[in-house]
Design an enzyme around this catalytic site. Structure first.
Site, PDB file in Angstrom:
ATOM      1  N   GLU A 150      21.556 -64.258  29.489  1.00 55.13           N
ATOM      2  CA  GLU A 150      22.704 -64.939  28.891  1.00 55.13           C
ATOM      3  C   GLU A 150      23.666 -65.504  29.938  1.00 55.13           C
ATOM      4  O   GLU A 150      24.840 -65.097  30.019  1.00 55.13           O
ATOM      5  CB  GLU A 150      23.460 -64.008  27.953  1.00 55.13           C
ATOM      6  CG  GLU A 150      22.732 -63.706  26.676  1.00 55.13           C
ATOM      7  CD  GLU A 150      23.602 -63.009  25.639  1.00 55.13           C
ATOM      8  OE1 GLU A 150      24.666 -62.492  26.003  1.00 55.13           O
ATOM      9  OE2 GLU A 150      23.213 -62.988  24.460  1.00 55.13           O
ATOM     10  N   CYS A 158      34.210 -70.159  37.740  1.00 54.73           N
ATOM     11  CA  CYS A 158      34.829 -69.502  38.889  1.00 54.73           C
ATOM     12  C   CYS A 158      35.621 -70.575  39.624  1.00 54.73           C
ATOM     13  O   CYS A 158      35.224 -71.744  39.631  1.00 54.73           O
ATOM     14  CB  CYS A 158      33.747 -68.905  39.783  1.00 54.73           C
ATOM     15  SG  CYS A 158      34.402 -68.280  41.343  1.00 54.73           S
ATOM     16  N   CYS A 160      36.974 -70.095  42.927  1.00 51.90           N
ATOM     17  CA  CYS A 160      37.207 -69.616  44.297  1.00 51.90           C
ATOM     18  C   CYS A 160      37.061 -70.752  45.314  1.00 51.90           C
ATOM     19  O   CYS A 160      36.694 -71.875  44.967  1.00 51.90           O
ATOM     20  CB  CYS A 160      36.237 -68.484  44.610  1.00 51.90           C
ATOM     21  SG  CYS A 160      34.549 -69.042  44.862  1.00 51.90           S
ATOM     22  N   CYS A 163      33.633 -72.290  45.485  1.00 45.68           N
ATOM     23  CA  CYS A 163      33.401 -73.231  44.384  1.00 45.68           C
ATOM     24  C   CYS A 163      34.095 -74.558  44.682  1.00 45.68           C
ATOM     25  O   CYS A 163      33.575 -75.623  44.333  1.00 45.68           O
ATOM     26  CB  CYS A 163      33.879 -72.656  43.051  1.00 45.68           C
ATOM     27  SG  CYS A 163      32.752 -71.386  42.437  1.00 45.68           S
ATOM     28  N   GLU A 306      17.074 -61.625  20.958  1.00 49.52           N
ATOM     29  CA  GLU A 306      17.871 -60.448  20.613  1.00 49.52           C
ATOM     30  C   GLU A 306      18.462 -60.645  19.224  1.00 49.52           C
ATOM     31  O   GLU A 306      18.904 -61.757  18.893  1.00 49.52           O
ATOM     32  CB  GLU A 306      19.074 -60.287  21.559  1.00 49.52           C
ATOM     33  CG  GLU A 306      18.768 -59.915  22.974  1.00 49.52           C
ATOM     34  CD  GLU A 306      20.059 -59.790  23.795  1.00 49.52           C
ATOM     35  OE1 GLU A 306      21.155 -59.629  23.216  1.00 49.52           O
ATOM     36  OE2 GLU A 306      19.970 -59.878  25.020  1.00 49.52           O
ATOM     37  N   TRP A 314      30.918 -55.177  19.270  1.00 50.75           N
ATOM     38  CA  TRP A 314      31.921 -56.015  19.937  1.00 50.75           C
ATOM     39  C   TRP A 314      32.797 -56.851  19.006  1.00 50.75           C
ATOM     40  O   TRP A 314      33.619 -57.611  19.472  1.00 50.75           O
ATOM     41  CB  TRP A 314      31.260 -56.909  20.983  1.00 50.75           C
ATOM     42  CG  TRP A 314      29.943 -57.522  20.575  1.00 50.75           C
ATOM     43  CD1 TRP A 314      28.707 -57.071  20.923  1.00 50.75           C
ATOM     44  CD2 TRP A 314      29.726 -58.671  19.751  1.00 50.75           C
ATOM     45  NE1 TRP A 314      27.719 -57.870  20.371  1.00 50.75           N
ATOM     46  CE2 TRP A 314      28.324 -58.862  19.652  1.00 50.75           C
ATOM     47  CE3 TRP A 314      30.570 -59.573  19.084  1.00 50.75           C
ATOM     48  CZ2 TRP A 314      27.751 -59.905  18.923  1.00 50.75           C
ATOM     49  CZ3 TRP A 314      29.997 -60.605  18.353  1.00 50.75           C
ATOM     50  CH2 TRP A 314      28.607 -60.756  18.285  1.00 50.75           C
ATOM     51  N   GLU A 354      28.118 -49.975  25.397  1.00 52.63           N
ATOM     52  CA  GLU A 354      27.407 -50.383  24.178  1.00 52.63           C
ATOM     53  C   GLU A 354      26.860 -49.205  23.380  1.00 52.63           C
ATOM     54  O   GLU A 354      25.921 -49.356  22.605  1.00 52.63           O
ATOM     55  CB  GLU A 354      26.288 -51.356  24.558  1.00 52.63           C
ATOM     56  CG  GLU A 354      26.872 -52.668  25.057  1.00 52.63           C
ATOM     57  CD  GLU A 354      25.843 -53.714  25.383  1.00 52.63           C
ATOM     58  OE1 GLU A 354      24.773 -53.335  25.913  1.00 52.63           O
ATOM     59  OE2 GLU A 354      26.102 -54.894  25.136  1.00 52.63           O
ATOM     60  N   LYS A 355      27.469 -48.017  23.571  1.00 50.57           N
ATOM     61  CA  LYS A 355      26.893 -46.830  22.933  1.00 50.57           C
ATOM     62  C   LYS A 355      26.949 -46.897  21.405  1.00 50.57           C
ATOM     63  O   LYS A 355      26.177 -46.244  20.731  1.00 50.57           O
ATOM     64  CB  LYS A 355      27.510 -45.541  23.465  1.00 50.57           C
ATOM     65  CG  LYS A 355      28.998 -45.405  23.282  1.00 50.57           C
ATOM     66  CD  LYS A 355      29.479 -44.133  23.962  1.00 50.57           C
ATOM     67  CE  LYS A 355      30.971 -43.956  23.842  1.00 50.57           C
ATOM     68  NZ  LYS A 355      31.752 -45.015  24.514  1.00 50.57           N
ATOM     69  N   HIS A 357      26.488 -49.786  19.762  1.00 50.29           N
ATOM     70  CA  HIS A 357      25.686 -50.929  19.299  1.00 50.29           C
ATOM     71  C   HIS A 357      24.412 -50.358  18.691  1.00 50.29           C
ATOM     72  O   HIS A 357      23.781 -49.467  19.268  1.00 50.29           O
ATOM     73  CB  HIS A 357      25.344 -51.831  20.491  1.00 50.29           C
ATOM     74  CG  HIS A 357      24.825 -53.173  20.096  1.00 50.29           C
ATOM     75  ND1 HIS A 357      23.601 -53.342  19.496  1.00 50.29           N
ATOM     76  CD2 HIS A 357      25.360 -54.410  20.225  1.00 50.29           C
ATOM     77  CE1 HIS A 357      23.412 -54.636  19.271  1.00 50.29           C
ATOM     78  NE2 HIS A 357      24.470 -55.298  19.696  1.00 50.29           N
TER      79      HIS A 357
END
Ligand code: GAL
Length: 674
Positions: A150, A158, A160, A163, A306, A314, A354-355, A357
């Site tokens: 993903e 970013c 910085c 970049c 998925e 979430w 993610e416990k 999920h």
């Protein structure tokens, strides 16, 4: 086909055995076989365990689990493990951690937190990928590569100093001279004129509004920077395993990457689908995303990489999937073109973010759960659908979707923040979904051959060559439908000189003098100029109205209320053998449905079955056979008239005669021989 050894629909999910002891792996193998699992995604977040330090790799756990999966007949979608680097790498090199637009440098402690232009990160990632690929290239379990995970989910931008340097190089390649940047970005405005490349920075925090063209190019640059990271890995894998397919999983709802551009570099499109199980959620939204995925791959089958077996962790309120809903959404994916149905994740974590999920194996740790029973049932059913793999869908209608258009339109200041690109697309997609008329989603540079109708809602940006392409499409007999705020700017977000709708004026046969966004309490009314027995004579309209002047076009409807009174609201223009429509307001859903069904009727486009409300139809085709997936998303049982008796229920093997009853939440898959 995903791999020459896999002849069925891929079924399984993200498997994270590193979170478990080996005795649990043995139990996993038994449960996977029981559930019909034939494919797992492995090592997505394993980098820290695979590489204890810069000079040491330790593949002990991966060797063991690859062998174990193979000996149990389960294939592997092997991740390159670059989705999250180990803490030692973030600490060792100063350029790894990304910096936000406000100048805050991130700290290690979550996942996917790295600067896409960090040299150190890229070197370490390519070292890992080369080592991993060399080690497993001949492993019999290896069926596909899964690059990273993903991209853009957490770090899509970013700001910085690295970049900044890479951005300047990207600009130099694109524009050759600073003068052209000034011209395209309109930097004479607000004293932004640049004399040297080094004066250009990422669009970091400012006190006032930023230059929209600058912001737009930075979004393009960031999408390209992440694509470079992907391509770096792709090239290594392609070289070491020339015969294997390579994917990376897309995600929806973030819209930070130009997936049409990315898709050209991906062998099999795969994506992660998380429809909200709450009753207020409209399954059309998820259907649209599936159609988009198929569109990225030019119609090729994709993989549902998925989905949650039950709830996620979430959302603010993580509604559980009621019994049967996971199955329904799984068949929506297959019906819309998926050749793989996968879950996040196989076994529910006991620790970490993610416990809570859901997973195929719940916290109880065994197969004794409602969720596992549903997973097992689906696994057994999918085995009966080998004939589906490789089949495709046909559509006469396409909807244009364009990321750069969305990025440009949704600049922080715009005519109306109540108007968003995705909503505008969905407002036109939903009536077609409800009528069960197949739709493809195409990019601005996709091939339009074979489509009878092309819808381009809110196509604010007209890129070079697009107007000519659409003129050809229409002149050849196509019907083009576009809506308010279209063809206003070029690809640098600069307004076309000479008024709206820029280069589409000739095609549409109109000019637009002004646009008028509306607040929620401001409504107008449109009235048809000719009586039509299928479309309501008058209808409410909202959100926006345009002041349209006719050049060559005919008027289909006018504004009949105070707002815009007397001005055309909907026009059409004959162009060659086709017709180009302009809809200058937000019409009601019922109006859209009536309007589209009239056009479909004229173009001889219809649904294969007439189905009750809330029942979704998907058709895949292959070798002269059609496969109809009928999904009852409604709360009522559906009774469907069957016209002929040559349908076979693929799950039961029974012939279907005259009438079919599909209970609420249930599905049927029919084979139709032509
Ligand atoms: C996806 C991600 C998975 C997992 C999942 C939870 O975005 O790829 O690793 O976090 O969400 O829903």
């Amino acid at each position: 086909m995903i791999n020459k050894n896999i002849h069925s629909i891929c079924y399984g999910g993200d498997y994270n055995p590193e979170q478990w002891t080996e005795d649990v792996w043995v139990q996993d193998m038994e449960l996977m076989k029981e559930a019909g699992v034939n494919f797992v995604s492995l090592a997505i977040f394993s980098w820290a365990l695979l590489q204890p330090d810069e000079n040491t790799f330790d593949f002990t756990f991966l060797d063991k689990i690859m062998d174990l999966l193979h000996s149990n007949g389960i294939y592997v979608d092997l991740a390159t493990a670059t989705a999250s680097q180990p803490p030692w790498l973030s600490i060792a090199y100063d350029d790894v951690m990304p910096v936000s637009a406000d100048g805050v440098k991130m700290t290690h402690g979550s996942r996917q937190t790295y600067c896409p232009n960090s040299r150190s990160w890229r070197n370490a990632a390519s070292h890992l990928v080369r080592t991993l690929a060399a080690r497993y290239k001949n492993h019999p379990a290896l069926a596909m590569w899964h690059i990273n995970n993903e991209y853009g989910c957490h770090t899509a931008e970013c700001y910085c100093d690295n970049c900044a340097v890479s951005f300047r190089k990207w600009l130099q390649k694109r524009y050759k001279s600073v003068g052209i940047v000034n011209e395209k970005w309109g930097t004479r405005f607000w004293s932004q004129y640049y004399y040297k490349w080094d004066e250009i920075y990422p669009p970091r925090a400012t006190m006032g509004k930023k230059n929209p063209s600058h912001v737009l190019d930075y979004k393009r640059f960031m999408s390209d920077s992440l694509l470079d990271c992907y391509s770096m890995e792709y090239e290594i894998l392609r070289q070491i395993t020339p015969e294997l397919k390579i994917t990376t999983n897309f995600l929806m709802g973030i819209d930070k990457l130009d997936y049409f551009k990315w898709a050209k570099e991906i062998d099999i499109i795969s994506w992660d689908s998380y429809p909200d199980p709450a009753p207020s959620y409209n399954p059309a939204l998820n259907a649209f995303d599936h159609d988009l995925m198929r569109g990225f791959g030019n119609g090729r089958p994709f993989i549902l990489m998925e989905q949650a077996p039950a709830q996620v962790n979430w959302r603010d309120i993580n509604v559980n999937k009621h019994p049967g809903l996971m199955r329904l959404y799984s068949y929506q994916a297959v019906g819309r073109g998926a050749d793989g149905v996968m879950f996040f994740q196989w076994r529910q974590s006991l620790r970490g973010a993610e416990k809570f999920h859901s997973a195929c194996i719940t916290h109880s740790g065994d197969g004794n759960s409602r969720i596992f029973r549903e997973v097992r049932q689906l696994g057994h059913e999918l085995k009966k659908l080998n004939c589906i793999t490789g089949s495709t869908r046909k559509a006469d209608i396409a909807i244009v979707f364009d990321y750069e258009n969305m990025w440009a339109f949704e600049y922080e200041d715009r005519q109306s923040k109540s108007v968003t690109y995705r909503d505008q697309i969905l407002n036109w997609y939903k009536p077609l979904y409800e009528m069960n008329i197949p739709v493809d989603i195409v990019g601005t540079d996709s091939n339009l051959k074979g489509y009878k109708i092309l819808l381009a809602p809110l196509l604010y940006m007209t890129k070079e060559g697009y107007a000519e392409k659409i003129k050809r499409f229409t002149a050849d007999g196509g019907e083009y439908i576009t809506t308010f705020s279209s063809s206003i700017v070029d690809e640098w977000d600069g307004v076309f000189p000479g008024g709206y709708p820029g280069p589409l004026k000739e095609l549409l046969g109109i000019t637009i003098e002004e646009f008028c966004p509306l607040t929620p309490d401001m409504k107008t009314t449109i009235a048809l100029t000719d009586i039509d027995d299928t479309i309501p004579e008058t209808s409410k309209a909202r959100l926006w109205y345009d002041i349209i002047h006719i050049v060559d076009a005919e008027i289909f409807a006018v504004f009949s209320d105070a707002l815009g009174k007397g001005y055309p609201a909907i026009t059409y223009n004959y162009f060659g053998k086709g017709k180009a429509w302009y809809i200058g307001t937000e019409t009601e859903p019922d109006f859209k449905k009536a309007f589209l069904s009239k056009i479909c009727l004229r173009q001889n486009i219809n649904s294969l079955f007439s189905l009750p409300e809330g029942v979704e139809l998907n058709i895949r085709e292959q070798n002269g056979k059609k496969y109809a997936f009928i999904l009852n998303f409604s709360i009522k049982n559906a009774s469907i008239d069957i016209m002929q008796n040559s349908y076979i229920d693929l799950l039961t093997g029974q012939k279907i005669h005259d009438r079919l009853i599909i209970e609420s939440g249930n599905i049927r898959i029919l084979e139709i021989s032509s």
